[in-house]
Every structure is written in structure tokens, then in C-alpha cells.
Design a protein around this motif. Structure first.
Motif, PDB file in Angstrom:
ATOM      1  N   UNK A 132      30.158  73.481  49.970  1.00 20.67           N
ATOM      2  CA  UNK A 132      30.009  74.694  49.684  1.00 20.67           C
ATOM      3  C   UNK A 132      28.640  75.163  48.499  1.00 20.67           C
ATOM      4  N   UNK A 133      29.020  74.305  47.455  1.00 22.61           N
ATOM      5  CA  UNK A 133      27.821  75.043  46.725  1.00 22.61           C
ATOM      6  C   UNK A 133      26.524  74.418  46.434  1.00 22.61           C
ATOM      7  N   UNK A 134      26.934  73.055  47.254  1.00 26.13           N
ATOM      8  CA  UNK A 134      25.818  72.750  46.868  1.00 26.13           C
ATOM      9  C   UNK A 134      24.235  72.787  47.908  1.00 26.13           C
ATOM     10  N   UNK A 135      22.954  71.945  47.611  1.00 27.86           N
ATOM     11  CA  UNK A 135      21.637  73.160  48.647  1.00 27.86           C
ATOM     12  C   UNK A 135      21.335  72.215  49.096  1.00 27.86           C
ATOM     13  N   UNK A 136      21.811  70.734  48.715  1.00 25.87           N
ATOM     14  CA  UNK A 136      21.602  69.666  49.894  1.00 25.87           C
ATOM     15  C   UNK A 136      23.138  68.335  49.647  1.00 25.87           C
ATOM     16  N   UNK A 137      22.766  67.921  51.049  1.00 18.78           N
ATOM     17  CA  UNK A 137      23.321  67.038  50.626  1.00 18.78           C
ATOM     18  C   UNK A 137      23.204  65.574  50.217  1.00 18.78           C
ATOM     19  N   UNK A 138      24.861  65.753  49.354  1.00 15.10           N
ATOM     20  CA  UNK A 138      24.958  64.696  48.170  1.00 15.10           C
ATOM     21  C   UNK A 138      25.636  63.136  48.842  1.00 15.10           C
ATOM     22  N   UNK A 139      25.829  62.589  49.354  1.00 15.36           N
ATOM     23  CA  UNK A 139      25.758  61.200  50.294  1.00 15.36           C
ATOM     24  C   UNK A 139      25.562  60.796  51.299  1.00 15.36           C
ATOM     25  N   UNK A 140      25.575  59.725  51.846  1.00 12.80           N
ATOM     26  CA  UNK A 140      25.116  59.226  53.248  1.00 12.80           C
ATOM     27  C   UNK A 140      26.303  59.802  53.724  1.00 12.80           C
ATOM     28  N   UNK A 141      26.043  60.179  55.689  1.00 12.07           N
ATOM     29  CA  UNK A 141      27.366  60.752  56.377  1.00 12.07           C
ATOM     30  C   UNK A 141      27.726  59.852  57.312  1.00 12.07           C
ATOM     31  N   UNK A 142      27.141  58.452  58.070  1.00  5.93           N
ATOM     32  CA  UNK A 142      27.705  57.880  58.494  1.00  5.93           C
ATOM     33  C   UNK A 142      28.803  57.343  58.982  1.00  5.93           C
ATOM     34  N   UNK A 143      29.803  57.860  59.521  1.00  9.42           N
ATOM     35  CA  UNK A 143      31.526  56.988  59.501  1.00  9.42           C
ATOM     36  C   UNK A 143      32.103  58.172  59.216  1.00  9.42           C
TER      37      UNK A 143
END
Length: 313
Positions: free
Chosen positions: A246-257
Motif C-alpha cells: 500500500x505504501x509503494x508508488x510502483x510494483x516492487x517485483x514481477x507478478x507472473x504466477x
């Protein structure tokens, strides 16, 4: 868990013979996600910074975002030029423009979610409510990848977000704030849309969970469903908070799978009270979440005693 709703007691209490099964994963991407989740320590960081992957995702979002803005601008001009008095048509065109941007961004930045339970969706043209849990900004694009056309119910603050606010407005989203007039307009708009065969996405928790766990519902979803006499389709979104806290402004890791969206069978709001509907939807959503996202029993509201002549007097 004494004093808790019966559905939650069955889910968390000692009478449970085995934990509720998680949605089945299929395909190479889903299996890769299982390996990553089981064999890597994924911390939900409180940092609002941006890492290398975040910059990669941001680059794709901006690149495709410029095309997105251009496409929406063209739709806006066509709406003024073409004499077609059909607001639903323009909502549909804008929705597919938005969805195309989401597909391009999620595919190219390796954030595509695994979606299961599509067969549980009511047919297109039938009005109903989709009720997912909410723990991350990624929940919105993940929901948008469900192969159906629907409209979001969102906080009016999103209107201030560049492009996104305009895009949601053009696709027919309903916006609400804390004022009574806004909430009344939401009820009226929801009833009208569902009667016209539109599907609505409403996050019953009302805001994002800070720790990823399912929180108590605020009651608005059950009230709308009860008044509209419609179905509620529970949806479990898993691991969104791992990808983008919730506090991040962008995703921090790939989400595939890793990012998962599971659609549960519809629940008929006409067969139960508002409290019973909240309990049933909560139990369904929780059953499709990983253990670290299931609600804590002590955070759930206590079961209300049944009304009797003495309590009503």
C-alpha cells in the motif's frame, strides 16, 4: 472464536477438518509463481521508494499511457462529433480502450495475473456485483483483466489522478465520497446500472488493507445488493500486496504466477439478510486467500443476536 459469525467460525474454528483449498493453478506461469512463493522470502516492505523493477514498470506505464491518453482524447472528440445519443455505447468504447492499455502494460511488465473461476461469472448483460478484497493498487488492473465488461465504484479522490480518473469517468464508473448526498447518488446510480444489466465492482472493505489481510466489510455492498435484489460474486485477489504494498508508488517485483484472481460462485442477495450476506461473502473471499491474507477472527465483527419481541420493544 465464540461470538463470531457462523461462517467465519466454520472457517477458523476447531471444527474445521482441513484448511480451505486455494484456487487451483494451471499452466507454466502459475507453476512458476508457486515455486517463487514457496522458495523465496517475500517481504511486505513499508518503503515508498522505487526499485529497478518499479522503474521498468513505470517506463511501460508511461509509454503506453501516452497512447492511452491519445486514444481517450479521440473517443472524447468522436463523442462530441458523432451524433449518437447512447451513453452506454461510449462507456463500452472507453472501457475497451482502458482494458487495452492494461493488457499491454501488465503483459510487457510481467505483471499478468492468473485468473480462475471464470465459469462462475453470470452471463454478459445480467446485472450483479463483483466483491473483491482490496490490499494493493494492483487489485484494480488485476480485476480489469477479467473477461467481462463492468464498471468500478471508486473514491472520488481517484478523479484527481492523471489519465486514470478521466478514463474511469469515461467508462461509466461511479464515484463516492463521505457526504450523504454522494452516497445517496451512489445507491441510485447502482440500482439504475444493475437494472440495465451492468456489472459493478465494489470493494466491500472500503479501503486497502495495510497488512494484506481481509478486513471487516463496511456494509455498503450488502445494502446495495439487497436493495437491487441482485447477485454478489465474491472475488479473492491473492498476493497483490506482495507485488505492490500500500505504501509503494510502483510494483516492487514481477507478478507472473504470483498475482491470483479467483472468482467464486454467485451468492443470491434475495435469500438472506444484509448481515448474513456479509458473512457469506466474507467467508467465500477468505476461502480463496493464502493463509497470510485470511482475516484474523478477533478483527471480525461479533455476531448480532437475533431480533426478538423483547429486543424490539
Amino acid at each position: 472464536v465464540a461470538g463470531k459469525p457462523a461462517a467465519l467460525t466454520r472457517l477458523f474454528g476447531a471444527t474445521v477438518a482441513a484448511p480451505a483449498p486455494e484456487p487451483p493453478a494451471s499452466g507454466v506461469i502459475a507453476k512458476l509463481g508457486d515455486v517463487l512463493v514457496k522458495n523465496t522470502e517475500v517481504k511486505v516492505t513499508k518503503s515508498a521508494g522505487i526499485n529497478l523493477f518499479g522503474m521498468w514498470h513505470f517506463a511501460h506505464s508511461v509509454s503506453f499511457g501516452l497512447l492511452w491518453f491519445l486514444a481517450l482524447s479521440i473517443v472524447d472528440v468522436l463523442k462530441k462529433v458523432v451524433k449518437r445519443d447512447d451513453e452506454g455505447f461510449w462507456h463500452s468504447v472507453s472501457f475497451w480502450v482502458n482494458k487495452t492499455w492494461g493488457i499491454l502494460t501488465l503483459r510487457c511488465s510481467m505483471m499478468w495475473p492468473v485468473i480462475t473461476g471464470i465459469e462462475n461469472l453470470p452471463p454478459q448483460g445480467e446485472g450483479y456485483i463483483l466483491a473483491p478484497n482490496h490490499a494493493s493498487w494492483m487489485d484494480i488492473p488485476f480485476m480489469a483483466m477479467i473477461p467481462r465488461r463492468f464498471k468500478f465504484v471508486a473514491k472520488s479522490d481517484l478523479l484527481k489522478v492523471p489519465i486514470l480518473g478521466k478514463a474511469m469517468q469515461m467508462s461509466g464508473a461511479l464515484f463516492v465520497d463521505r457526504s450523504k448526498s454522494s452516497q445517496l447518488a451512489l445507491f441510485r446510480g447502482s440500482m439504475s446500472m444493475i437494472a440495465n444489466g451492468d456489472a459493478l465492482v465494489i470493494f466491500p472493505e472500503g479501503t486497502r488493507s495495510k497488512d494484506g489481510r481481509l478486513k471487516p466489510f463496511r456494509g455498503g455492498t450488502s445494502k446495495i445488493a439487497a436493495r437491487c435484489k441482485t447477485k454478489v460474486v465474491p472475488v479473492s485477489i491473492s498476493n497483490g500486496h506482495r507485488l505492490m504494498p500500500p505504501s509503494a508508488i510502483m510494483p516492487r517485483r514481477p507478478g507472473w504466477g504470483i498475482g491470483r484472481v479467483h472468482i467464486h460462485p454467485p451468492i443470491d442477495a434475495t435469500t438472506m439478510t444484509e448481515d448474513e450476506l456479509d458473512e457469506a461473502v466474507t467467508a467465500a473471499v477468505a476461502s480463496g486467500l493464502p493463509e497470510d491474507q485470511k482475516p484474523l477472527p478477533e478483527e471480525m465483527p461479533e455476531e448480532k443476536p437475533p431480533k426478538t419481541q423483547e429486543t424490539e420493544a
